[in-house]
Design a protein around this motif. Sequence first.
Motif, PDB file in Angstrom:
ATOM      1  N   TYR B  53       0.844  -1.189   0.000  1.00  0.00           N
ATOM      2  CA  TYR B  53       0.000   0.000   0.000  1.00  0.00           C
ATOM      3  C   TYR B  53       0.877   1.237   0.000  1.00  0.00           C
ATOM      4  N   GLU B  61      -7.310   2.190   7.482  1.00  0.00           N
ATOM      5  CA  GLU B  61      -8.490   1.608   6.828  1.00  0.00           C
ATOM      6  C   GLU B  61      -8.268   0.163   6.395  1.00  0.00           C
ATOM      7  N   PHE B  65     -10.837  -3.052   4.922  1.00  0.00           N
ATOM      8  CA  PHE B  65     -10.802  -3.669   3.593  1.00  0.00           C
ATOM      9  C   PHE B  65     -10.496  -5.167   3.678  1.00  0.00           C
ATOM     10  N   ARG B 139     -17.062   2.199   7.189  1.00  0.00           N
ATOM     11  CA  ARG B 139     -16.260   3.160   6.428  1.00  0.00           C
ATOM     12  C   ARG B 139     -17.231   4.004   5.619  1.00  0.00           C
ATOM     13  N   HIS B 192     -19.356  -2.173  -3.022  1.00  0.00           N
ATOM     14  CA  HIS B 192     -18.053  -2.177  -3.693  1.00  0.00           C
ATOM     15  C   HIS B 192     -17.700  -0.778  -4.184  1.00  0.00           C
ATOM     16  N   ASP B 212     -10.390  -5.687  -5.906  1.00  0.00           N
ATOM     17  CA  ASP B 212     -10.099  -4.251  -5.740  1.00  0.00           C
ATOM     18  C   ASP B 212     -11.214  -3.545  -4.974  1.00  0.00           C
ATOM     19  N   PHE B 213     -11.285  -3.841  -3.678  1.00  0.00           N
ATOM     20  CA  PHE B 213     -12.351  -3.308  -2.819  1.00  0.00           C
ATOM     21  C   PHE B 213     -11.943  -2.000  -2.137  1.00  0.00           C
ATOM     22  N   TYR B 214     -10.956  -1.291  -2.674  1.00  0.00           N
ATOM     23  CA  TYR B 214     -10.402  -0.165  -1.931  1.00  0.00           C
ATOM     24  C   TYR B 214     -11.241   1.110  -2.001  1.00  0.00           C
ATOM     25  N   ALA B 216     -14.581   0.401  -1.206  1.00  0.00           N
ATOM     26  CA  ALA B 216     -15.741  -0.149  -0.491  1.00  0.00           C
ATOM     27  C   ALA B 216     -16.091   0.750   0.698  1.00  0.00           C
ATOM     28  N   CYS B 217     -17.380   0.867   0.974  1.00  0.00           N
ATOM     29  CA  CYS B 217     -17.849   1.790   2.010  1.00  0.00           C
ATOM     30  C   CYS B 217     -19.316   1.469   2.280  1.00  0.00           C
TER      31      CYS B 217
END
Lengths: 316, 316
Positions: B53, B61, B65, B139, B192, B212-214, B216-217
Amino acid sequence: MAVYTTLAALELATLIAHYDVGTLVSAKGIAEGVSNSNWLIETSEARFILTMYEQRMDVAELPFFLGLLDHLAAKGSPVPRTIHDGGGAAFRTVGGKAVALIEFLPGVSVDRPTPAQARAVGAALAGLHRHAADFTGERANSLALPQWRELFADCGADGLASIDPALPATVAQELAFLEASWPHHLPRSVIHADLFPDNVLLLDDRVSGLIDFYFACRDLTAYDLAVTHSAWCFDRDGTFRADISAALLAGYGPLSADEAVALPVLARGAAMRFMATRAYDWLNTPADALVTRKDPMDFARRLAFYQQAGAQAFAA
Amino acid sequence: MAVYTTLAALELATLIAHYDVGTLVSAKGIAEGVSNSNWLIETSEARFILTMYEQRMDVAELPFFLGLLDHLAAKGSPVPRTIHDGGGAAFRTVGGKAVALIEFLPGVSVDRPTPAQARAVGAALAGLHRHAADFTGERANSLALPQWRELFADCGADGLASIDPALPATVAQELAFLEASWPHHLPRSVIHADLFPDNVLLLDDRVSGLIDFYFACRDLTAYDLAVTHSAWCFDRDGTFRADISAALLAGYGPLSADEAVALPVLARGAAMRFMATRAYDWLNTPADALVTRKDPMDFARRLAFYQQAGAQAFAA
């Protein structure tokens, strides 16, 4: 290191269908190769590297590079075979660009080799020279002494001085020295010419792959050994590693007396060759580009080492 | 898409030794992820994605994730599990940066989906929303309506006009419309929020991976469907694909009456979300950078389509 071209899945599946390798399971663009785009391809049968040749590659040279891989693999060198398509072709064209499907080899590139690994690399290089001896393809070295002079001339004295104030004088003197003393008469074969650690795959102490032959050409085999020496025998901080040097040379095996005498000159040439391209790229790559510029001074320091150490750099 | 960091083989082998996954066989930097570096790792036991990262990621965070991946995988969604190290940690630190080892999933991203694939994607998205329902991580959406306004404000009217003369007025009117009509009351879950074709792996018509769930919220599930609709239902040339739309919606399954009525508004919001980040990146990325800038006008045209088509865009 880049992936310049996006290949949609449909195009990939269509491309793969021209080869007898099963169906597409996975494809990842990989960050290898300076002037090519590469994908790690998995099919229902095996894994492959798919290379797309971008603008810097002369497609007319592809039969040489791909034929060399097949020749060396057939002889037993650990190089990836070229996969031929259903019609027997070693490369195809997609969207106007040449692509080749190449065998995937396991192994990782090492950053700090052990003597046992250096010995294995020396032996693999000797094997490559032996196996290439009867390869009939021809390609001249397009980065030999005359081209070093051209590259440094393109940099200009001001450009070189902007890298280091002493560089213009160093380069001028060294070019004159090399032109006066280059041992053109030594044995030749097809050589790799760029065998840096990232072009060697290792599994523990075993060489599992020699890759990236896109500088291969017909030139002095002892020069190839000198290139490999300059690329492997220095720590990250530039310190000479006598133990790695001795292991690499022992692995390569005996040299003729002429070659042994010439090795210090050839190593100075190898240092100049990488200084030349790195200095040129340094001055012609924007500082904020995503491509990492390699510091030409790394090889200026190796040149100074070879100048001072002479034959001592190659002591057993 | 980049590999920002070089990880030497020795560091990789040392890192991998902290996990119960066998020994390192191969490692290739892969060109995926916008703000992370990724490697495709093969060990003697299996294959993995190693993610490092980089600066744009808030490490605080990561537990959200990575915990979400584990939660969804345990429920049966086709998402990669996080591999925990010998001490049970979901991520480790190398050279001051967080790294996580994540399961490798087969499959390829499609460029031109078939209706059968769109139906499978809709069903996978519905499953994800169902499976996320009892995930307790929190999040907030950091790219919601207030942030779109901020991003467009940072672009400035002149900046937007430099992309297209009509853009400043379009953006001002649309932001006002969305702020007046956003359906905040609809059902929420963890979503997602970025399910573009390159974040979905397919094997024929089967979804083999959601990745690629970055982004996600916690947000409206129908907004996630709208994002997916805006990302999948247009050809390369911008033409709306009614057959793909119908298949995606059929795969997702029934919506409440409130959700169905809100979908045209949510899709206009989705188009604005991607216009906002693309316009910002367009104006703040040098034209000669190696990173490919994505044209914000692609989503300006999709916005215009959603404005004109209204509920017709979601007809069966």
